[in-house]
Design an enzyme around this catalytic site. Structure first.
Site, PDB file in Angstrom:
ATOM      1  N   LYS A  58       0.839  -1.209   0.000  1.00 45.42           N
ATOM      2  CA  LYS A  58       0.000   0.000   0.000  1.00 45.42           C
ATOM      3  C   LYS A  58       0.870   1.255   0.000  1.00 45.42           C
ATOM      4  O   LYS A  58       0.620   2.192  -0.757  1.00 45.42           O
ATOM      5  CB  LYS A  58      -0.910  -0.050   1.236  1.00 45.42           C
ATOM      6  CG  LYS A  58      -1.809   1.140   1.428  1.00 45.42           C
ATOM      7  CD  LYS A  58      -2.960   0.817   2.357  1.00 45.42           C
ATOM      8  CE  LYS A  58      -2.632   0.983   3.829  1.00 45.42           C
ATOM      9  NZ  LYS A  58      -2.502   2.378   4.269  1.00 45.42           N
ATOM     10  N   SER A  59       1.889   1.287   0.827  1.00 44.84           N
ATOM     11  CA  SER A  59       2.728   2.497   0.918  1.00 44.84           C
ATOM     12  C   SER A  59       3.426   2.769  -0.412  1.00 44.84           C
ATOM     13  O   SER A  59       3.490   3.912  -0.884  1.00 44.84           O
ATOM     14  CB  SER A  59       3.789   2.323   2.010  1.00 44.84           C
ATOM     15  OG  SER A  59       3.180   2.262   3.264  1.00 44.84           O
TER      16      SER A  59
ATOM     17  N   GLY B   2      -5.114   8.219   5.300  1.00 42.31           N
ATOM     18  CA  GLY B   2      -4.209   9.209   5.887  1.00 42.31           C
ATOM     19  C   GLY B   2      -3.000   9.450   5.002  1.00 42.31           C
ATOM     20  O   GLY B   2      -2.504  10.576   4.896  1.00 42.31           O
TER      21      GLY B   2
ATOM     22  N   ARG C  22      -8.697  12.652  12.246  1.00 38.94           N
ATOM     23  CA  ARG C  22      -7.265  12.384  12.474  1.00 38.94           C
ATOM     24  C   ARG C  22      -6.418  13.662  12.416  1.00 38.94           C
ATOM     25  O   ARG C  22      -6.772  14.600  11.715  1.00 38.94           O
ATOM     26  CB  ARG C  22      -6.781  11.331  11.453  1.00 38.94           C
ATOM     27  CG  ARG C  22      -7.474   9.996  11.693  1.00 38.94           C
ATOM     28  CD  ARG C  22      -7.045   8.956  10.716  1.00 38.94           C
ATOM     29  NE  ARG C  22      -5.646   8.615  10.853  1.00 38.94           N
ATOM     30  CZ  ARG C  22      -4.990   7.801  10.024  1.00 38.94           C
ATOM     31  NH1 ARG C  22      -5.636   7.262   9.003  1.00 38.94           N
ATOM     32  NH2 ARG C  22      -3.726   7.530  10.226  1.00 38.94           N
TER      33      ARG C  22
ATOM     34  N   GLN D 265       4.481   9.354   6.906  1.00 41.33           N
ATOM     35  CA  GLN D 265       3.564  10.174   6.115  1.00 41.33           C
ATOM     36  C   GLN D 265       3.970  11.636   6.179  1.00 41.33           C
ATOM     37  O   GLN D 265       4.015  12.336   5.162  1.00 41.33           O
ATOM     38  CB  GLN D 265       2.126   9.991   6.618  1.00 41.33           C
ATOM     39  CG  GLN D 265       1.613   8.576   6.418  1.00 41.33           C
ATOM     40  CD  GLN D 265       0.217   8.369   6.956  1.00 41.33           C
ATOM     41  OE1 GLN D 265      -0.338   9.242   7.620  1.00 41.33           O
ATOM     42  NE2 GLN D 265      -0.355   7.209   6.693  1.00 41.33           N
TER      43      GLN D 265
ATOM     44  N   ASP E  18       1.774  -0.708  12.038  1.00 40.74           N
ATOM     45  CA  ASP E  18       0.577  -1.310  11.430  1.00 40.74           C
ATOM     46  C   ASP E  18       0.370  -2.761  11.860  1.00 40.74           C
ATOM     47  O   ASP E  18      -0.718  -3.316  11.663  1.00 40.74           O
ATOM     48  CB  ASP E  18       0.674  -1.236   9.902  1.00 40.74           C
ATOM     49  CG  ASP E  18       0.571   0.204   9.403  1.00 40.74           C
ATOM     50  OD1 ASP E  18       0.045   1.056  10.148  1.00 40.74           O
ATOM     51  OD2 ASP E  18       1.022   0.470   8.273  1.00 40.74           O
TER      52      ASP E  18
ATOM     53  N   ARG F 265      -6.956   2.233  17.946  1.00 42.60           N
ATOM     54  CA  ARG F 265      -6.662   0.792  17.865  1.00 42.60           C
ATOM     55  C   ARG F 265      -6.340   0.204  19.237  1.00 42.60           C
ATOM     56  O   ARG F 265      -6.497  -1.007  19.435  1.00 42.60           O
ATOM     57  CB  ARG F 265      -5.517   0.540  16.871  1.00 42.60           C
ATOM     58  CG  ARG F 265      -5.970   0.764  15.446  1.00 42.60           C
ATOM     59  CD  ARG F 265      -4.869   0.500  14.417  1.00 42.60           C
ATOM     60  NE  ARG F 265      -5.445   0.632  13.077  1.00 42.60           N
ATOM     61  CZ  ARG F 265      -4.745   0.762  11.962  1.00 42.60           C
ATOM     62  NH1 ARG F 265      -3.420   0.775  12.009  1.00 42.60           N
ATOM     63  NH2 ARG F 265      -5.356   0.863  10.792  1.00 42.60           N
TER      64      ARG F 265
ATOM     65  N   ARG G 108      -7.418  -2.894   9.789  1.00 47.82           N
ATOM     66  CA  ARG G 108      -6.441  -3.728  10.518  1.00 47.82           C
ATOM     67  C   ARG G 108      -7.046  -4.332  11.782  1.00 47.82           C
ATOM     68  O   ARG G 108      -6.662  -5.424  12.183  1.00 47.82           O
ATOM     69  CB  ARG G 108      -5.173  -2.930  10.814  1.00 47.82           C
ATOM     70  CG  ARG G 108      -4.471  -2.493   9.528  1.00 47.82           C
ATOM     71  CD  ARG G 108      -3.020  -2.182   9.676  1.00 47.82           C
ATOM     72  NE  ARG G 108      -2.548  -1.347   8.578  1.00 47.82           N
ATOM     73  CZ  ARG G 108      -2.169  -1.790   7.374  1.00 47.82           C
ATOM     74  NH1 ARG G 108      -2.170  -3.074   7.103  1.00 47.82           N
ATOM     75  NH2 ARG G 108      -1.778  -0.948   6.434  1.00 47.82           N
TER      76      ARG G 108
HETATM   77  C1  S3P Z   1       2.352   4.910   6.072  1.00 44.03           C
HETATM   78  C2  S3P Z   1       2.915   5.281   7.263  1.00 44.03           C
HETATM   79  C3  S3P Z   1       2.364   4.897   8.560  1.00 44.03           C
HETATM   80  C4  S3P Z   1       1.399   3.715   8.450  1.00 44.03           C
HETATM   81  C5  S3P Z   1       0.447   3.846   7.303  1.00 44.03           C
HETATM   82  C6  S3P Z   1       1.188   4.022   5.991  1.00 44.03           C
HETATM   83  C7  S3P Z   1       2.969   5.399   4.827  1.00 44.03           C
HETATM   84  O1  S3P Z   1       1.686   6.003   9.114  1.00 44.03           O
HETATM   85  O2  S3P Z   1       0.681   3.548   9.651  1.00 44.03           O
HETATM   86  O3  S3P Z   1      -0.370   2.687   7.209  1.00 44.03           O
HETATM   87  O4  S3P Z   1       2.688   4.857   3.752  1.00 44.03           O
HETATM   88  O5  S3P Z   1       3.766   6.344   4.901  1.00 44.03           O
HETATM   89  P1  S3P Z   1       2.492   7.121   9.952  1.00 44.03           P
HETATM   90  O6  S3P Z   1       3.662   7.475   9.149  1.00 44.03           O
HETATM   91  O7  S3P Z   1       1.572   8.288  10.109  1.00 44.03           O
HETATM   92  O8  S3P Z   1       2.812   6.483  11.267  1.00 44.03           O
END
Ligand code: S3P
Length: 419
Positions: free
Chosen positions: A21-22, A89, A117, A159, A306, A337, A379
């Site tokens: 996903k990332s 997010g 959020r 993120q 995660d 969570r 999740r």
């Molecule tokens: C992600 C970073 C994580 C993770 C999310 C995906 C990303 O969040 O929990 O599922 O793709 O950069 P945070 O960076 O806010 O912790």
């Protein structure tokens, strides 16, 4: 939808998990501002990545499941309406960075969960760069050029790091981010592969302004965070033997695999190779002869943020007291969570207490199937499904369709492995 999961005698077979996903979000976003057409295989089909695709299309980018026709650093179009980031997010925070550097102003919206959020964590550094950035509601852009900054991040967040680096591509000088704890590095890796000037020294990442980015040609590996549900399930259900094909094994993402091994689960990684700049391998998992409790602290928590909901499930079956701390971030994910897992696992008979920043879990406890609430959090739903595989009777998970966010077909795969 209510999903019903029954106790498994064992789990057996081979599975392919969805594309990471990332990496998928980043391929779409960075590919959009490249010069030329990027091509990829294995893009996540999850709803979160679809949210990013929808936003990029609204910004004038032509996107298919396997390609993005980049419009260049200056080619994004002012969207006719506010962008809808859905539940994601990552979409909202990465796009906040990218769009803060545009000559037009954009409003970014999300569903009920995303609206709750925190976005100040990305707005604060963007404002320090001179961007017009406000929240709530999240409105960014229109005030350019941005200025390079050196930003010491108060929270460990890939993120936020990525949002600031994206804005930094458009700044008038270098932009550096210093992380409290190293987080996933896909943005840095992908930007380097596209020809951007990125320098990493420990937890300091610096990006220099770019005039152009080269297109991407990548094979997106399976998502190790999605694989984590099968690792825990097969590592705990006696007699299981499972193979997970083509999983990303980027070292910033695999701390959880090491932790499960230390708990006594047998996890082998084979066929390691590099595909599109990311490490990939096959995972094989089976229960080990003896299990041990675990402890997770601040820096480890950020590396496996995660995976922590399903770790709580594992800890309910580990002999002794497991303490998971330093994970206050779990309170501001798609749901709270920490609270959601206490509620669900307690209803099934686990001994789990909430801390402000984690849990204390005593195991092993016999689990009984119960009706549990996913809190519409993908999740949480999948972690409780794993608990259902370990529990006597039937476990009914409410609003289970939320697994589509990151893992379309999760329950079908579960059925195919269930014996
Ligand atoms: C992600 C970073 C994580 C993770 C999310 C995906 C990303 O969040 O929990 O599922 O793709 O950069 P945070 O960076 O806010 O912790």
């Amino acid at each position: 939808m209510i999903a019903t999961v029954r106790k498994a005698r064992r789990l057996e077979g081979e599975v392919t998990v969805p594309g990471d996903k990332s990496i998928s979000h980043r391929a779409l976003i960075l590919g959009s501002i490249a010069d030329g057409k990027s091509r990829f295989r294995g893009l996540s089909s999850g709803a979160d990545v679809q949210s990013t695709a929808r936003c990029m299309r609204a910004l004038g980018v032509d996107i298919t499941d396997t390609s993005v026709r980049g419009v260049g650093m200056k080619g994004l179009r002012h969207p006719a309406e506010p962008l809808d980031c859905g539940n994601s997010g990552t979409t909202m925070r990465l796009l906040a960075g990218l769009l803060s550097a545009q000559r037009f102003s954009t409003e970014l919206r999300g569903d009920e969960s995303l609206t709750r959020r925190p976005m100040d964590r990305v707005v604060t550094p963007l404002r320090a760069m001179g961007a017009d950035a406000r929240w709530p509601p999240l409105i960014v852009g229109g005030q350019t050029p941005l200025h390079g900054i050196e930003y010491r991040m108060p929270v460990a967040s890939a993120q936020v790091k990525s949002g600031v680096l994206l804005a930094g591509l458009f700044a008038d000088g270098p932009t550096a981010v210093i992380e409290p704890i190293a987080t996933r590095n896909h943005t840095e890796q992908m930007l380097s592969a596209m020809g951007a000037d990125v320098a990493v020294e420990g937890r300091r990442v610096e990006v220099r302004p770019a005039d152009r980015l080269g297109p991407l040609e990548i094979e997106i590996p399976g998502d190790v965070s999605a694989a984590s549900f099968w690792l825990v399930a097969s590592g705990l259900v006696a007699g299981s033997a499972l193979r997970i094909r083509n999983v990303g094994t980027n070292p910033t993402r695999t701390a959880f695999v090491d932790l499960l091994r230390a708990c006594g689960m047998m996890i082998a990684i084979s066929g390691m190779r590099t595909a599109g700049g990311e490490q990939v391998g096959e995972l094989e998992v089976a229960p080990g002869p003896e299990l041990h409790p675990t402890s997770v602290n601040g820096s480890q928590a950020a590396e496996m943020i995660d995976e922590l909901p399903v770790l709580a499930v594992a800890a309910s079956q580990l002999p002794g007291t497991s303490r998971i701390t330093g994970a206050a971030e779990l309170r501001v994910k798609e749901s709270d969570r920490i609270a959601a897992m206490v509620e669900g696992l307690s209803a099934m008979g686990a001994d789990i207490k909430a801390l402000d920043d984690g849990w204390v879990i005593n195991g092993p406890r016999h689990l009984e199937g119960a009706r549990v609430d996913s809190h519409r959090d993908h999740r949480v739903a999948m972690a409780l499904a794993v608990a259902g595989l370990l529990a006597d009777g039937a476990t009914e998970i409410e609003d289970a369709e939320c697994v589509e966010i990151s893992y379309p077909g999760f329950f079908d795969q579960l059925e195919s492995l269930w014996r």
